[in-house]
Design a protein around this motif. Sequence first.
Motif, PDB file in Angstrom:
ATOM      1  N   VAL A 203      18.168  37.958 -15.546  1.00  0.00           N
ATOM      2  CA  VAL A 203      18.969  38.113 -14.325  1.00  0.00           C
ATOM      3  C   VAL A 203      20.450  37.925 -14.627  1.00  0.00           C
ATOM      4  CG1 VAL A 203      17.126  37.411 -12.748  1.00  0.00           C
ATOM      5  CG2 VAL A 203      18.672  35.672 -13.686  1.00  0.00           C
ATOM      6  N   GLY A 204      21.272  38.416 -13.716  1.00  0.00           N
ATOM      7  CA  GLY A 204      22.721  38.235 -13.820  1.00  0.00           C
ATOM      8  C   GLY A 204      23.341  39.200 -14.804  1.00  0.00           C
ATOM      9  N   ALA A 205      24.609  38.984 -15.083  1.00  0.00           N
ATOM     10  CA  ALA A 205      25.346  39.777 -16.060  1.00  0.00           C
ATOM     11  C   ALA A 205      25.603  38.881 -17.265  1.00  0.00           C
ATOM     12  CB  ALA A 205      26.657  40.255 -15.452  1.00  0.00           C
ATOM     13  N   THR A 206      26.064  39.474 -18.356  1.00  0.00           N
ATOM     14  CA  THR A 206      26.295  38.686 -19.555  1.00  0.00           C
ATOM     15  C   THR A 206      27.244  37.522 -19.283  1.00  0.00           C
ATOM     16  OG1 THR A 206      25.999  40.665 -20.849  1.00  0.00           O
ATOM     17  CG2 THR A 206      27.041  38.825 -21.967  1.00  0.00           C
ATOM     18  N   ASN A 207      28.306  37.806 -18.518  1.00  0.00           N
ATOM     19  CA  ASN A 207      29.304  36.744 -18.331  1.00  0.00           C
ATOM     20  C   ASN A 207      29.079  35.912 -17.067  1.00  0.00           C
ATOM     21  OD1 ASN A 207      29.982  39.061 -16.883  1.00  0.00           O
ATOM     22  ND2 ASN A 207      32.149  38.541 -16.821  1.00  0.00           N
ATOM     23  N   ARG A 208      28.383  36.477 -16.070  1.00  0.00           N
ATOM     24  CA  ARG A 208      28.257  35.709 -14.817  1.00  0.00           C
ATOM     25  C   ARG A 208      26.853  35.829 -14.231  1.00  0.00           C
ATOM     26  NH1 ARG A 208      33.077  34.114 -12.414  1.00  0.00           N
ATOM     27  NH2 ARG A 208      32.334  34.314 -10.287  1.00  0.00           N
ATOM     28  N   THR A 209      26.276  34.684 -13.941  1.00  0.00           N
ATOM     29  CA  THR A 209      24.993  34.671 -13.242  1.00  0.00           C
ATOM     30  C   THR A 209      25.115  33.713 -12.060  1.00  0.00           C
ATOM     31  OG1 THR A 209      23.839  35.081 -15.320  1.00  0.00           O
ATOM     32  CG2 THR A 209      22.507  34.294 -13.503  1.00  0.00           C
ATOM     33  N   HIS A 210      24.621  34.147 -10.900  1.00  0.00           N
ATOM     34  CA  HIS A 210      24.708  33.342  -9.676  1.00  0.00           C
ATOM     35  C   HIS A 210      23.331  32.833  -9.279  1.00  0.00           C
ATOM     36  CE1 HIS A 210      28.772  35.004  -9.082  1.00  0.00           C
ATOM     37  NE2 HIS A 210      28.243  36.109  -9.572  1.00  0.00           N
ATOM     38  N   LEU A 211      23.316  31.816  -8.438  1.00  0.00           N
ATOM     39  CA  LEU A 211      22.041  31.270  -7.973  1.00  0.00           C
ATOM     40  C   LEU A 211      21.229  32.357  -7.264  1.00  0.00           C
ATOM     41  CD1 LEU A 211      20.338  28.700  -7.835  1.00  0.00           C
ATOM     42  CD2 LEU A 211      21.325  28.248  -5.579  1.00  0.00           C
ATOM     43  N   ARG A 212      21.929  33.222  -6.499  1.00  0.00           N
ATOM     44  CA  ARG A 212      21.201  34.267  -5.750  1.00  0.00           C
ATOM     45  C   ARG A 212      20.501  35.251  -6.693  1.00  0.00           C
ATOM     46  NH1 ARG A 212      26.647  35.747  -5.108  1.00  0.00           N
ATOM     47  NH2 ARG A 212      27.083  37.696  -6.203  1.00  0.00           N
ATOM     48  N   ASP A 213      21.036  35.401  -7.928  1.00  0.00           N
ATOM     49  CA  ASP A 213      20.365  36.288  -8.899  1.00  0.00           C
ATOM     50  C   ASP A 213      18.967  35.750  -9.229  1.00  0.00           C
ATOM     51  OD1 ASP A 213      22.583  37.990  -9.147  1.00  0.00           O
ATOM     52  OD2 ASP A 213      23.490  36.685 -10.669  1.00  0.00           O
ATOM     53  N   TYR A 214      18.886  34.449  -9.437  1.00  0.00           N
ATOM     54  CA  TYR A 214      17.580  33.830  -9.711  1.00  0.00           C
ATOM     55  C   TYR A 214      16.684  33.983  -8.486  1.00  0.00           C
ATOM     56  CZ  TYR A 214      19.522  31.312 -13.806  1.00  0.00           C
ATOM     57  OH  TYR A 214      20.078  30.974 -15.011  1.00  0.00           O
ATOM     58  N   GLU A 215      17.270  33.659  -7.321  1.00  0.00           N
ATOM     59  CA  GLU A 215      16.490  33.635  -6.081  1.00  0.00           C
ATOM     60  C   GLU A 215      15.870  35.007  -5.800  1.00  0.00           C
ATOM     61  OE1 GLU A 215      18.525  31.666  -2.927  1.00  0.00           O
ATOM     62  OE2 GLU A 215      16.570  31.232  -2.006  1.00  0.00           O
TER      63      GLU A 215
END
Length: 472
Positions: A203-215
Amino acid sequence: MSQKTQQTEIQNLLRAIPKVDEFLGWVSQHQAPLRVVKKVVRELLEDVRGAILAGDGSPSDLAKPHLLFRFDRRLTRLMQANFRTVINGTGVVVHTNMGRSLLPEIAMDNIRAAGARYSNLEFDLATGKRGSRYSLVEELLCELTGAEAGLVVNNNAAAVLLCLDTLARDKEAIVSRGQLVEIGGSFRIPDVMAKSGARLVEVGATNRTHLRDYEQAITDDTAMLLKVHTSNYRIIGFTKEVPLGDLVELAGRRGLVVMDDLGSGSLIDMSRFGLEKEPTVQEAVAAGADVVTFSGDKLLGGPQAGIIVGSKDVIDRIKQNPLNRALRIDKFTLAALESVFRLYLDEDEALAAIPTLAMLGASYAEIKRRSARVVRRLRKVVAAEDCVVGSLDVQSQVGGGALPEQTMLSRAVTLKPLSCSVNQLEKHLRAVAVPVIGRVSDDTFLLDMRTVADQEVSELVHAVAAVFSPHS
Ligand SMILES: *Cc1c(COP(=O)(O)O)cnc(C)c1O
């Protein structure tokens, strides 16, 4: 030379090769095992024969002193141990290619006892019944990390495999794209995951992952949210990682487990060495991770091991996995690990007695003193026309894939050879009895004194002296 005379010449040389038995008679006084002496003689004579047949032979090759010299050189090489002590002048403290961590004396004593004598490895002294080897360190591990339970296996790669196999086999484990690490030696998170039978969901991008990506990635098949320490690289600039606490909160709401692979995993805050603050094992446990894995021989400074701590129910499931038996820790490691854990009960004692921590904590003044001592001694034994000996400020690295961007000010002894090239010097220093490993920079050979012990100074001086005056 005509074809014919050349053939005759070759035949004459072949006839002049000593017979194996004759050669064995020359070297009958040797102390080496007879089978090794025979092997060396046979191989040497075969090589001589091959060279003659190839037209590369000459009568001087068959002179007895020359053959004996070659015999000695080969025999010495064969009789030397393959696994040897070296002097680490690289300044990389946790050097994976040189054995990572050096063990404290007390750990060495306990390894010796574990090898030479019977022990209660799997024997419960209180009940007189069969015991478990893990119970020897579990209580200490819980005390030091604040976890409810723990166990130890062969290394951290094994720990990660075992945890994924137990907790996410045939299920999904969600990982940030920024954390799909490859450690040296072909340990890659996606590959280990495939071996464990867990399905990787990125999930997420290489540089940024957010809690909503996991959710948003959670499905009925999801078993785990996995956080992996990006040990040997850093993503810098516009970046975001989800804090462990937020993953724990999300997992709690959705009935999932959170695993944190810390990699190096330290019990001590590295900022005390002027290094960047790294999350400690205690902090990962306190943030609520269900399971935390880390290495025994990286920043911890102990033996090679994989350490797993976490909540009791999760650790109980891991203990029951049959794979555990294949990954189990041996008695020497366990003996060393217990001693290291005991040292950590008093942080000051750990800092003084555990070599990895002592080297990370060594002051510049102390390293500079050692460097000055080595320079003084080298100038006495190495002629100025052979090599210019000096010293220089350098930066040491932590190593072990930990804190890749961080360095510590240190002092190196510099060798600028005049009678050979710096690359030849580097090679010669690898060929002496106790090889000295350093690095080459600007036509100079550098030996960082952070990773050289005071007790190694004499060996180091002898090694360099032997290179410049090999017959003394
Ligand atoms: C080093 C490391 C491992 C492997 O640990 P070993 O003890 O070398 O097997 C696994 N995960 C991470 C994040 C690491 O840094």
